[in-house]
Enzyme design. Sequence first.
Site, mmCIF file in Angstrom:
data_model
loop_
_atom_site.group_PDB
_atom_site.id
_atom_site.type_symbol
_atom_site.label_atom_id
_atom_site.label_comp_id
_atom_site.label_asym_id
_atom_site.label_seq_id
_atom_site.Cartn_x
_atom_site.Cartn_y
_atom_site.Cartn_z
ATOM 1 N N TYR A 1 -131.112 28.068 83.493
ATOM 2 C CA TYR A 1 -129.950 27.201 83.335
ATOM 3 C C TYR A 1 -129.935 26.081 84.373
ATOM 4 O O TYR A 1 -130.723 26.096 85.332
ATOM 5 C CB TYR A 1 -128.665 28.017 83.429
ATOM 6 C CG TYR A 1 -128.503 28.820 84.716
ATOM 7 C CD1 TYR A 1 -128.245 28.189 85.935
ATOM 8 C CD2 TYR A 1 -128.568 30.217 84.715
ATOM 9 C CE1 TYR A 1 -128.073 28.908 87.099
ATOM 10 C CE2 TYR A 1 -128.404 30.951 85.880
ATOM 11 C CZ TYR A 1 -128.148 30.289 87.066
ATOM 12 O OH TYR A 1 -127.975 31.006 88.233
ATOM 13 N N SER B 1 -128.092 30.596 95.106
ATOM 14 C CA SER B 1 -129.263 30.954 94.311
ATOM 15 C C SER B 1 -128.846 31.612 93.009
ATOM 16 O O SER B 1 -127.771 32.211 92.894
ATOM 17 C CB SER B 1 -130.170 31.915 95.096
ATOM 18 O OG SER B 1 -129.591 33.208 95.166
ATOM 19 N N LYS B 2 -129.723 31.496 92.029
ATOM 20 C CA LYS B 2 -129.470 32.098 90.728
ATOM 21 C C LYS B 2 -129.412 33.620 90.836
ATOM 22 O O LYS B 2 -128.698 34.277 90.073
ATOM 23 C CB LYS B 2 -130.559 31.676 89.737
ATOM 24 C CG LYS B 2 -130.582 30.177 89.455
ATOM 25 C CD LYS B 2 -131.678 29.809 88.471
ATOM 26 C CE LYS B 2 -131.678 28.320 88.152
ATOM 27 N NZ LYS B 2 -132.704 27.935 87.181
ATOM 28 N N ARG B 3 -130.156 34.165 91.776
ATOM 29 C CA ARG B 3 -130.231 35.625 91.901
ATOM 30 C C ARG B 3 -128.973 36.211 92.541
ATOM 31 O O ARG B 3 -128.500 37.271 92.148
ATOM 32 C CB ARG B 3 -131.466 35.997 92.729
ATOM 33 C CG ARG B 3 -131.703 37.494 92.864
ATOM 34 C CD ARG B 3 -132.998 37.773 93.603
ATOM 35 N NE ARG B 3 -132.995 37.206 94.939
ATOM 36 C CZ ARG B 3 -132.497 37.831 96.002
ATOM 37 N NH1 ARG B 3 -131.942 39.030 95.872
ATOM 38 N NH2 ARG B 3 -132.545 37.269 97.194
#
Length: 476
Positions: free
Chosen positions: A16, A248-250
């Site tokens: 995304y 962060s995405k994580r």
Amino acid sequence: MATAPRVRFAPSPTGYLHIGGARTALFNWLHARRQGGTFVLRIEDTDQKRSTLASEQAILDALKWLGVDWDEGPGVGGPYPPYFQMQRLDTYKAWSDWLIEHGHAYRCYCTPAELDARRKVAESEKRTYRYEGTCRERTDSPDLPSVVRFKTPHTEGGVSFEDQVLGKISKEYSDFDDFVLLRGDGIPLYNFGCVVDDHLMAIGLVGRGQEHVNSTFLQLMIYDAIGWEKPLFAHFPLILGPDREKLSKRLHPEADVMEHRRNGILPEALLNFIVRLGWSHGDDEVISREQMIQWFGFDHVGSTSGVWNPEKLLWVNAQWLKSLPAEDIAARWVPFLEEAGFQAKDDPRLPAIVTVLRERNQTLVGMAQMARYFFSEGVTLDEKAAAKHLNADGLKLLGIVREKLAAMEPFSTPAIEALVKEVSEQAGVGMGKVAQPMRVAVTGGTASPGIGETLSLVGKPEVLRRLDAALKRSAA
């Protein structure tokens, strides 16, 4: 006269649109719009293992939702196509061949296994591995798999540039090894592909995050080797999560731009919020897109990281909920109402309901949750509220109110409010003693907009049905 700037946003479609990417796009877009320049969207899809069409579409959709439109790129075209790196492989090969021919690059035949073994030796000796230049001076051309490496100058001196945000930055040549330009399968690495594309697409300023500063030195060496004019560079501060770790995405769900859309945040508010994560204009907090374009400049972009503040985002969103036209908010609100199970698309009451609910809410999701009693048939009473307000005294007053409401024409906010005052005066009680039983009976709870506004919007037939249901409760 200065040439109108050409800037670009070049995301990798591996997921995304990240908030950091959205802010990078926004800063470049604002610079182009303010200066009458061109904003280019280029898709750097060379990570074939992770790049997907779904991710590409997700990025395009997020930019469109934010209102960050592009002048050249996917779906728009332009004078420097194609705007996808995987469609430009022949161009990268041609320029890597040129660099080899002119002594600035060479083919490296070291295998991944050999390089991995050397790295392990370096790790065992607790030193950072740098490619030794094993193939740098080879004159043979074996028919073996190879990559193309850049010949970093083995001389004194280094690379420096004047960053538009950070000022002058320098590094010595000795800090770098002979880095890879082109993989064996013909796919360029980031530092080579973006230099070729930025030059051939006439990009005059490269704006991106501070994590790319070290890459800039490598890219400048490529510009120098080919003899191309170098663009200006502006490196923007990092965005940290609420935990002060890099967003962060994580670790951080708020890193996803479209997560905020799903949470009922308006695009105007999200743009307003992220533009302030690294840029400011005095003490201004609520800033429109037009004001951003008028005021934006790299001289007011800071060098320190911005920290995500979810409470501040909600506050900014609340300001935009209150300031935009009710009709506009109503149109955007419909999908959230439908998700809650209400068919409200053509409901003429929507703008009026928005007007009474937005003062008490910070998101479109919150508004949809509070709006249930406007769209449902009947309500579920909060038992604690019912026990307190629908007792014997409350039901007695409710019965009086019910008969007067049944005869009321027109069924309007002023008339309902006047009725509450009249009944309270006749009963010798405070207006709350009349209004709260009405509110509990009609909305199910004790919190709602003004009683007159609430009942008039619910509508006379439904109000009477709910009052009758409440009056059937045992006074005990």
